[in-house]
Design a protein around this motif. Sequence first.
Motif, PDB file in Angstrom:
ATOM      1  N   CYS A 210     -10.184 -27.822 -21.893  1.00  0.00           N
ATOM      2  CA  CYS A 210     -11.474 -27.837 -22.588  1.00  0.00           C
ATOM      3  C   CYS A 210     -11.284 -28.121 -24.077  1.00  0.00           C
ATOM      4  CB  CYS A 210     -12.201 -26.512 -22.390  1.00  0.00           C
ATOM      5  SG  CYS A 210     -12.689 -26.181 -20.676  1.00  0.00           S
ATOM      6  N   GLU A 214     -12.773 -31.255 -26.180  1.00  0.00           N
ATOM      7  CA  GLU A 214     -13.607 -31.042 -27.361  1.00  0.00           C
ATOM      8  C   GLU A 214     -13.073 -31.835 -28.555  1.00  0.00           C
ATOM      9  OE1 GLU A 214     -15.379 -27.369 -30.097  1.00  0.00           O
ATOM     10  OE2 GLU A 214     -14.070 -26.965 -28.385  1.00  0.00           O
ATOM     11  N   THR A 217     -13.992 -35.406 -28.082  1.00  0.00           N
ATOM     12  CA  THR A 217     -15.417 -35.616 -28.342  1.00  0.00           C
ATOM     13  C   THR A 217     -15.703 -35.656 -29.839  1.00  0.00           C
ATOM     14  OG1 THR A 217     -15.983 -34.477 -26.272  1.00  0.00           O
ATOM     15  CG2 THR A 217     -17.731 -34.721 -27.907  1.00  0.00           C
TER      16      THR A 217
END
Length: 278
Positions: A210, A214, A217
Motif C-alpha cells: 500500500c 501511495e 500515486t
Amino acid sequence: MATYDYRSSQGRSADPRIPPWFSRENEALRSSARTVASPFTDEILNALNPRRFSILLFILFDETTDPIDHIYHTQLKMALNINNDPLICKCFPTSLTGPALNWFKNLTQGSIASFQDLCDKFISQYYGNKLLAKDVLSLFTMKQHEDEWLQTFLIKFNLVKSMVMECHPSIAVQAFKLTMNRGTPFHTNLVLNTSKTIDELNKRADGFVCLEEEKATNARKTSIISTEDKSKAKIQQKQAPPQRQTSWKVEKRPREEELVTPLKVTLELEKASSDADH
C-alpha cells in the motif's frame, strides 16, 4: 423403480410418480452422451441422475493445461455428487473442447466403465502437459528487478513456491529475503524482525505494498501538476504582448573630445600669416 433403456424409442419412466420434467432431463443427458458412439458402458449411460440436477459449467480443457489439475477442478465442481460415478462420467466430456473433445470421441465404444478408467486414459493421453514439481533451489534462483514492484514479485514468488512439493517455511522466508531488492523498507523490516512463515510474510507485506502504491500515486500527481504548470507558462508567454525589437548593432556614442574640431595649424604659423598681411 424406474428403468431406462437408451436403445428404446420410448425412453420413458415406468414409474408414473416420476414427473415428466425429470424424465425429459434424464433423457436429454443420455441423448447428449449418445450423439456419437459413446465410450461409456451401458451401465453408465442408463444410470439415473439426481433430481433437479443441471449440467455445470467447467473450465474447458484444450489439451494445453495440466490434466491432473483439470480433473481436480472437475471433482470440485461435482463435490455434491462426487460419489455418483456415472454422473461425473457423463459430465466430464462437457469440459473438453477442440482436440481434447476429438480424442474423447475416438475412444473405443464401451471401454470406460468408471470415472477411474476415464481419468487413467485422460492422464495417459495428456501426461506431457503435467506441470513438473520444482526444487527448493528454484526459489533461490529468483531475483526481484530494480524497477519491479513488491506486489508483482510476491505473486511470482508464491507461484513458484506453490510448485515446490516440500519446502520448510523458514527456508521459503530465507529465500525471499535473499532474492528481493536489498535496502527497501520491506527488506529492512524483515531483517530486523524475520517472519516464520510465508503466510505471515505476505500479511506483513500488505502494508508495504500500500505504501508503494501511495508513493507511485503521489509521484504521478506531482508529474501531472508540473506538466500543467509548464503548459500554463507557455500559454501566458504566447498571450504576452511582443516586445519591441532593437537592432543588434548598438550605435556608438561619440566621446566629448571627438565633438571638438582639431586645430590644423599651430598658433605661430597663424600669427606669421597675420603679420604678412599687414
